[in-house]
Scaffold this active site. Structure first.
Site, PDB file in Angstrom:
ATOM      1  N   GLN A  77      12.771 -13.912 -16.949  1.00  2.32           N
ATOM      2  CA  GLN A  77      14.195 -13.749 -17.235  1.00  2.32           C
ATOM      3  C   GLN A  77      14.419 -13.322 -18.689  1.00  2.32           C
ATOM      4  O   GLN A  77      15.091 -12.342 -18.968  1.00  2.32           O
ATOM      5  CB  GLN A  77      14.957 -15.058 -16.958  1.00  2.32           C
ATOM      6  CG  GLN A  77      15.224 -15.329 -15.485  1.00  2.32           C
ATOM      7  CD  GLN A  77      13.954 -15.839 -14.799  1.00  2.32           C
ATOM      8  OE1 GLN A  77      13.190 -16.597 -15.383  1.00  2.32           O
ATOM      9  NE2 GLN A  77      13.728 -15.398 -13.582  1.00  2.32           N
ATOM     10  N   LYS A 122       8.622 -12.549 -30.089  1.00  5.15           N
ATOM     11  CA  LYS A 122       8.304 -11.150 -29.772  1.00  5.15           C
ATOM     12  C   LYS A 122       8.664 -10.937 -28.311  1.00  5.15           C
ATOM     13  O   LYS A 122       8.682 -11.885 -27.499  1.00  5.15           O
ATOM     14  CB  LYS A 122       6.836 -10.828 -30.041  1.00  5.15           C
ATOM     15  CG  LYS A 122       5.836 -11.360 -29.030  1.00  5.15           C
ATOM     16  CD  LYS A 122       4.493 -10.696 -29.253  1.00  5.15           C
ATOM     17  CE  LYS A 122       3.533 -10.928 -28.086  1.00  5.15           C
ATOM     18  NZ  LYS A 122       3.114 -12.338 -27.925  1.00  5.15           N
ATOM     19  N   ASP A 167      -9.759   6.679 -11.594  1.00  9.45           N
ATOM     20  CA  ASP A 167      -8.550   5.921 -11.891  1.00  9.45           C
ATOM     21  C   ASP A 167      -8.481   5.672 -13.383  1.00  9.45           C
ATOM     22  O   ASP A 167      -9.505   5.426 -14.007  1.00  9.45           O
ATOM     23  CB  ASP A 167      -8.583   4.576 -11.149  1.00  9.45           C
ATOM     24  CG  ASP A 167      -7.942   4.690  -9.787  1.00  9.45           C
ATOM     25  OD1 ASP A 167      -6.971   5.462  -9.670  1.00  9.45           O
ATOM     26  OD2 ASP A 167      -8.419   4.020  -8.845  1.00  9.45           O
ATOM     27  N   ASP A 183      -6.050   3.598  -0.679  1.00 17.91           N
ATOM     28  CA  ASP A 183      -7.057   4.556  -1.127  1.00 17.91           C
ATOM     29  C   ASP A 183      -7.895   5.077   0.033  1.00 17.91           C
ATOM     30  O   ASP A 183      -8.602   6.078  -0.109  1.00 17.91           O
ATOM     31  CB  ASP A 183      -8.016   3.907  -2.135  1.00 17.91           C
ATOM     32  CG  ASP A 183      -7.417   3.828  -3.523  1.00 17.91           C
ATOM     33  OD1 ASP A 183      -6.519   4.654  -3.810  1.00 17.91           O
ATOM     34  OD2 ASP A 183      -7.826   2.951  -4.295  1.00 17.91           O
ATOM     35  N   GLU A 216      -2.939  -8.999 -24.143  1.00 19.37           N
ATOM     36  CA  GLU A 216      -2.094  -8.288 -25.100  1.00 19.37           C
ATOM     37  C   GLU A 216      -1.888  -9.142 -26.351  1.00 19.37           C
ATOM     38  O   GLU A 216      -2.001  -8.659 -27.470  1.00 19.37           O
ATOM     39  CB  GLU A 216      -0.735  -7.944 -24.471  1.00 19.37           C
ATOM     40  CG  GLU A 216      -0.772  -6.849 -23.435  1.00 19.37           C
ATOM     41  CD  GLU A 216      -1.153  -7.347 -22.057  1.00 19.37           C
ATOM     42  OE1 GLU A 216      -1.433  -8.556 -21.898  1.00 19.37           O
ATOM     43  OE2 GLU A 216      -1.200  -6.510 -21.118  1.00 19.37           O
TER      44      GLU A 216
END
Lengths: 687, 565
Positions: free
Chosen positions: A388, A403, A316, A527, A357
């Site tokens: 939203q 951002k 994966d 799987d 992130e």
């Protein structure tokens, strides 16, 4: 992190116990004697023959002593023949002993808890107590904080944090909840908060814990296909040498007297492959044990062996090839904005962003531009991310730092976006990255490129696998372009983009149709078909019950990268067997040179010329060969347990090296060893 | 040993290998059914036999057809030998063979052994020689080649059930390979002076005025197939040492080439059938390597001469020439001996009984190694493949994969059958020899005392079980005990070996053929060749060391100390 140079080295160092734990020795020695029982020893034909011969020689030595004839030499042979048998059973006992400590701790977890069996599925308040061993498949059981989960099952209701240290050794609790891919629970683990209702999926005695216990103890160990084939070869060789030795009686009767039975017994035992015969099962147990130590549970030795044969690895993308979350990789400012300004705005907009992130943007800005993120000022207002708006940021000192998704921010900025920005955003998306746009006071400054970061070292790892002849295939839900970009960066041989469970299954079937063996790791219920179809399917402990049932291995650490190590462990197991077989067979040459002249020199004194080792006397020559034959088993126990070193180079290079060490070494070593033993026997004044 | 001698050996071997290349290509084409220049004759056979050559047989069907053909051959030959006294073409009036001898002889020719407990010129009529022996020389050889082709096909593809059609292979090999080659070689032998006649034995008056009967017969063409089919049964009792059976050095060189070329060529045909010529070359290289080493060993041992003779004043420069003929010389005797015993031919152009102990041990050991160096036609290849499977299995694990040969996994079933096959030789050779050395009825056949006597008995069973057929000499073989037990040894060595091998072929054929990759054990190239040689020596040879120690090796060291028996 991955160690690309030594393969197993780095990963296997975890909790490696000493080769021979002194605490285990007394038990192993006791077991070695217990294993002398011919009824069980017959499973090992070579050692069984050795035991029969030992009994015979012992009786002969005894009767010689009874008749007042010289018996010392015969007794010497008898003693060392017994040692040969004992060293073989000892090797197996030591291998088993190493797994037993683990089994003990597992057994403690398998206490006979009282389960709270629900009488009606929809009513948690009505339950009756029942012993865990009396549970049936399908029973619904309530488990509350502080309870041990009584047996394997699937969470059908509720959510709880569970301490699975009893099974995985990892004490940080994990979440188990109904539905989704984290619904499987293991008997013997502890619910530390909240409650769950579990549907029992394993009959008593066949739970995961039970299987693990018998596995690490080697109790239910079945011979693997390769082991069976090797056993047949060894049994065949034993028969051949039985015939050869028996024929000596007739051959030597011509023009002389046949040698005595103890001498023929010595010849037989040194010729039959006792070394590999004695170590074979220890090698198998140790291979399984390596896997267990590595926190992977194989349901059968067959799977471990198959792992060595794998041609195709299905991996994966997320979590295996890439780090699993997207990270900042570039700042792309619009015209007229300095990259540093963009970076600073990006940092400020991400100050309150706790997602990986967001963190990666701070880290990247620090690394690239030396921007140390300030502490979150008290007067700042955090604008959280919502599904939203798809925008987040910070209001500080009268400025708005934002951002977010490109189209959302462009819309917020009034729709006016430089064409260059749109181009940059498209380009980032095309190569598989995620573009984030940064704005200050609704003025767009530029974009941040977030991308999948390929794990460091994985490229080299795949290159090593390629050398071993193994193709790596990346499986991902990404589109083709993205997948292709990451595949190139990671250096995999092939990829399946936009993969559905059906795609995976088909890919595996196609590869198998071409005669290839496929390994894959997986966790989700979807799987399961592919895991079952794959020749080696490694399910994650955190996965669903369906996946765990379908695979033939379970990784307790739930780390799909381990598939690579599993393959290496499988290969190491086979290599160790092959190396010791070659060594054992190659040994015969020297033993002939030791024993044959000794046996026949009475009949033809001229045969002394064949005594190339210049052994002192026929008696010491025979005894030295028998002693060498016994001691070599003990000497090789550590190698059998540890396994022959494996380096991922091509088959040809591997063969050349191992043939040199174990083939040529196997021919030379006994010449040296037998000579040394002969000298020692002389010094001690024996024989 | 001389440079010229080595040059002779090198030249003949080089010519043999060179000839094997096109013949290998041709045999592969025959195996594919691509050779058709005798199609009318071929179809005639099929029509008469009611055979559909396109109908494939699985390993059982193939093996049963082979056994049926050979059983019929045995019955026919046994009948001819028993009845030759009343059958035509018997100018010398040979009488019917005893049933012991007829059993032994019929088994011998059917199994491609050609052990001869009789002397051809005295005990066999022209009919027995032509309709019996020569026919079986062809058929036992085509049986072997057909089996080898069937086994080769098992490696060619994955998921096969059928290994070909025995009757078609059998017919094609006889018609397209053996017959044409034998005809060409037969004419060459006639040109070199071998008789080919049905006339009575000639009577000549010698210089002293005595009357001498000179045996003749249809020699040339029988000798051609005798070598090409690695049969080895001589027309005359002393085989190729007889001036009519081995007239000169050219003829002996041709015979060497003839007895080694098809076994060599079959390796290359195997390479073509499996689609990788390098695989065939590796097997050929191992065979060739053993032939070269064995030739050198014989040459060296014989050229050194006999120290006892030297002590008596005989010039050692000639080497040990007892039992050899100067028209061949030592180098060609050494090469002939190595190839005839390595190749399971069994023809001889010198008397092994008279070799030095070590020189005599080499042919003995070559046969004991399993008749795979290069082995009989067909049997050499499939025997070699058994060793290749074992080599791959023993050492192949060391590359960290389940062993594969040509992409076929070698697993428990194959190993079981391979070990069964490998067990046959030591059981038959050592078992019968050991019993015969304590059995008074057998001991009385032995001519010499001491280790040499043991060698004589050991050689007989080795030759029989290895389906070689050469005789060491010094043994009176025409006794009920030896005729029967040697016959059994021949049957075991041929059929008890090949049936498991066919079962292996059936099992391998059904398996998928895994593609070759960087992780695959390479089975071409010098590394594998060396490994294969080692496995042949260790798994095929070690069990015979005690017997060799008590025979030729003991004799050798006794000889060095001047002791005789």
């Amino acid at each position: 992190m991955l160690d690309t140079t030594t393969g197993l080295g780095a990963t296997n160092t975890r909790a490696r116990p000493p080769m021979l734990d002194p605490a285990l020795l007394p038990r192993a020695i006791g077991d070695a004697f217990r294993k002398l029982n011919p009824a069980t020893l017959i499973r090992n034909p070579v050692i069984f023959v050795t035991e029969v011969v030992s009994i015979l020689v012992t009786v002969l030595a005894g009767s010689a002593a009874g008749r007042g004839e010289p018996w010392g030499f015969q007794a010497g042979i008898a003693v060392w023949l017994w040692f040969t048998v004992l060293f073989a059973t000892f090797a197996e006992a030591v291998a088993e002993g190493r797994g037993r400590a683990r089994a003990e701790s597992l057994r403690k977890a398998r206490t006979d808890t009282q389960a709270k069996v629900l009488i009606r599925a929809d009513d948690r308040s009505l339950w009756q107590p029942r012993g865990a061993t009396e549970l049936h498949v399908g029973d619904l059981v309530l488990v509350e904080a502080g309870d041990l989960i009584p047996s394997d099952g699937e969470v059908v209701q509720g959510i709880a944090s569970v301490n699975e240290a009893a099974v995985t050794g990892e004490s940080a609790p994990v979440i188990r909840e109904s539905g989704g891919d984290r619904s499987a629970v293991t008997g013997g683990t502890l619910v530390v908060s909240d409650w769950i209702v579990v549907r029992i999926t394993a009959a008593p005695g066949s739970t995961f814990l039970d299987r693990m216990i018998s596995l690490v103890e080697g109790a239910s160990r079945q011979k693997t296909p390769n082991e069976i084939a090797l056993d047949i070869l060894l049994a065949g060789m034993t028969i051949i040498f039985l015939i050869a030795v028996a024929s000596v009686v007739g051959l030597a009767s011509w023009n002389g007297q046949p040698p005595s039975v103890p001498v023929l017994a010595a010849l037989l035992v040194t010729l039959i492959p006792t070394t590999i015969g004695g170590l074979l099962s220890a090698i198998g147990i140790a291979g399984m044990d390596r896997l267990v130590r590595f926190n992977v549970m194989a349901t059968s030795g067959r799977a471990v062996e198959a792992a060595g044969d794998v041609d195709v690895l299905l991996l994966d993308k997320t979590g295996t090839i890439t780090l699993g979350n997207r990270q900042a990789a570039a700042f792309v400012p619009v015209a007229g904005v300095a990259e540093r300004d963009l970076a600073e705005a990006a940092v400020l907009s991400s100050l309150a962003d706790e997602t990986p992130e967001g963190r990666s943007i701070l880290a990247f800005a620090r690394d690239r531009h030396g921007i140390t993120p300030p502490a979150l000022p008290a007067h700042a207002t955090v604008v959280p991310f919502t599904a939203q708006t798809r925008i987040s940021g910070l209001d500080m000192d009268g400025a708005q730092y934002r951002k977010g998704a490109a189209d959302s921010l462009i819309r917020a900025a009034g729709g006016g976006a430089p064409a260059a920005l749109r181009e940059a955003v498209d380009r980032i998306a095309r190569v598989g990255g995620t573009p984030l746009v940064v704005a200050k006071d609704n003025r767009i400054l530029g974009a941040i490129e977030l991308k999948d970061i390929v794990k460091p070292g994985i490229r080299e790892r795949f290159a090593a696998l390629r050398k071993m002849g193994i193709r790596t295939v990346m499986v991902t839900g990404d589109n083709r372009l993205t997948a292709a970009a990451i595949a190139t960066e990671a250096g995999v041989d092939d990829f399946i983009a936009e993969a559905t469970p059906q795609d995976k299954l088909q890919y595996i079937r196609d590869a198998q149709g071409e005669g290839r063996l496929v390994a894959m790791a997986g966790d989700g219920t979807n799987d399961a078909p592919a895991l079952a179809q794959a020749d080696v399917g490694v399910a994650m402990q955190t996965g669903t019950q369906a996946a765990r049932e379908a695979g033939n291995m379970v990784d307790l650490d739930s780390d799909p990268t381990k598939l690579i190590e599993v393959v290496e462990i499988g290969k190491q197991l086979l290599i160790t067997r092959g190396a010791l077989t070659t060594f054992s067979i190659a040994n015969d040459v020297a033993k002939y040179f030791a024993i044959l002249p000794a046996i026949f020199v009475l009949q033809y004194p001229e045969l002394q010329a064949l005594n190339v080792m210049r052994l002192a006397s026929p008696e010491s020559a025979i005894l030295s060969a028998v002693i060498f034959n016994a001691l070599i088993i003990v000497a090789l126990v550590p190698l059998a347990l540890r396994g022959v070193r494996y380096t991922p180079v091509g088959a040809a290079a591997l063969l050349r090296r191992n043939l040199l060490i174990y083939g040529l070494g196997g021919i030379v070593a006994p010449f040296v060893g037998i000579k040394i033993i002969d000298v020692i026997l002389q010094l001690l004044g024996i024989a | 040993m001389t440079l010229l001698g080595w040059a002779q050996i090198a030249l003949v071997l080089a010519l043999t290998v060179a000839a094997a290349v096109p013949i290998g290509r041709y045999i592969a084409a025959v195996a594919d059914g691509r050779v058709t220049w005798l199609r009318p004759v071929e179809t005639l056979f099929y029509r008469v036999g009611g055979i559909d050559p396109a109908r494939g047989q699985d390993w059982r069907g193939y093996a049963l057809a082979m056994l049926a053909a050979n059983a019929a051959g045995f019955v026919l030959l046994f009948a001819i030998l028993r009845l030759q006294g009343v059958l035509p073409l018997n100018p010398q009036g040979a009488s019917g063979m005893s049933s012991w001898l007829a059993f032994n002889t019929a088994v011998s020719f059917v199994t491609n052994t050609n052990w001869q407990a009789y002397s051809g010129e005295v005990a066999a009529s022209y009919l027995s020689q032509m309709a019996g022996f020569t026919v079986q020389n062809f058929l036992s050889a085509s049986t072997g080649i057909a089996l080898a082709l069937a086994v080769s096909r098992a490696f060619a593809r994955g998921g096969l059930r059928e290994l070909g059609n025995f009757w078609a292979d059998f017919t094609r090999v006889t018609l397209y390979v053996l017959l044409p080659m034998a005809v060409v070689l037969g004419f060459a032998f006639v040109a070199l002076g071998m008789p080919q006649t049905l006339a009575d034995y000639a009577t000549a008056t010698t210089l002293e005025g005595a009357q001498q009967t000179i045996p003749l017969g249809p020699v040339a063409f029988q000798v051609a197939i005798k070598h090409l089919g690695t049969n080895g049964g001589g027309f005359f009792g002393v085989n190729s040492l007889h001036p009519f059976e081995g007239p000169d050095a050219i003829a002996t060189a041709l015979q060497i080439m003839a007895q080694a070329v098809i076994p060599f060529a079959l390796c290359l045909a195997f390479g073509r059938i499996v689609g990788d010529i390098r695989q065939g070359r590796a097997l050929l290289a191992v065979m060739l390597g053993f032939v070269v080493v064995a030739t050198a060993a014989i040459y060296a041992a014989e050229a050194a001469g006999n120290p006892l003779m030297t002590a008596m004043g005989v010039d050692p420069a000639m080497g040990n020439m007892e039992g050899k003929d100067v028209r061949f010389g030592l180098p060609l005797v050494a090469l002939f001996t190595a190839t005839t015993t390595g190749a399971s031919c069994g023809a001889v152009n010198a008397m092994f009984d008279s070799f030095t102990p070590l020189g005599g041990m080499v042919p003995l050991f070559l046969i004991q190694l399993g008749e795979v160096l290069p082995g009989g036609v067909g049997s050499g290849l499939y025997g070699m493949l058994v060793f290749a499977l074992l080599a791959v299995f023993v050492a192949g694990l060391m590359v960290g994969r389940t062993p594969e040969y040509l992409g076929k996994k070698v697993q428990a079933r194959e190993i079981k059958l391979a070990m069964l096959a490998v067990l046959i030789l030591p059981t038959a050779i050592l078992g019968f020899t050991a019993v015969s050395l304590v059995l008074p009825a057998a001991i009385s056949s032995i001519q010499d005392g001491g280790p040499h006597g043991l060698s004589e008995m050991l050689y007989a069973y080795t030759s029989a079980a290895g389906n070689n057929g050469s005789a060491f000499g010094g043994l009176t073989a025409d006794t009920p005990w030896l005729n029967t037990t040697l016959g059994i040894a021949m049957l075991l060595g041929r059929f008890a070996f090949v049936v498991p091998v066919m079962a292996i072929a059936g099992s391998l054929a059904a398996k998928p053929r895994a593609p070759e990759g960087a992780g695959t054990f390479p089975t071409h190239g010098p590394l594998f060749a060396g490994l294969l040689a080692g496995v042949i020596l260790i798994l095929g040879g070690l069990q015979f060391l005690p017997s060799l120690t008590l025979g030729p090796i003991a004799e050798h060291f006794s000889l060095l100390t001047g002791k005789t028996f």
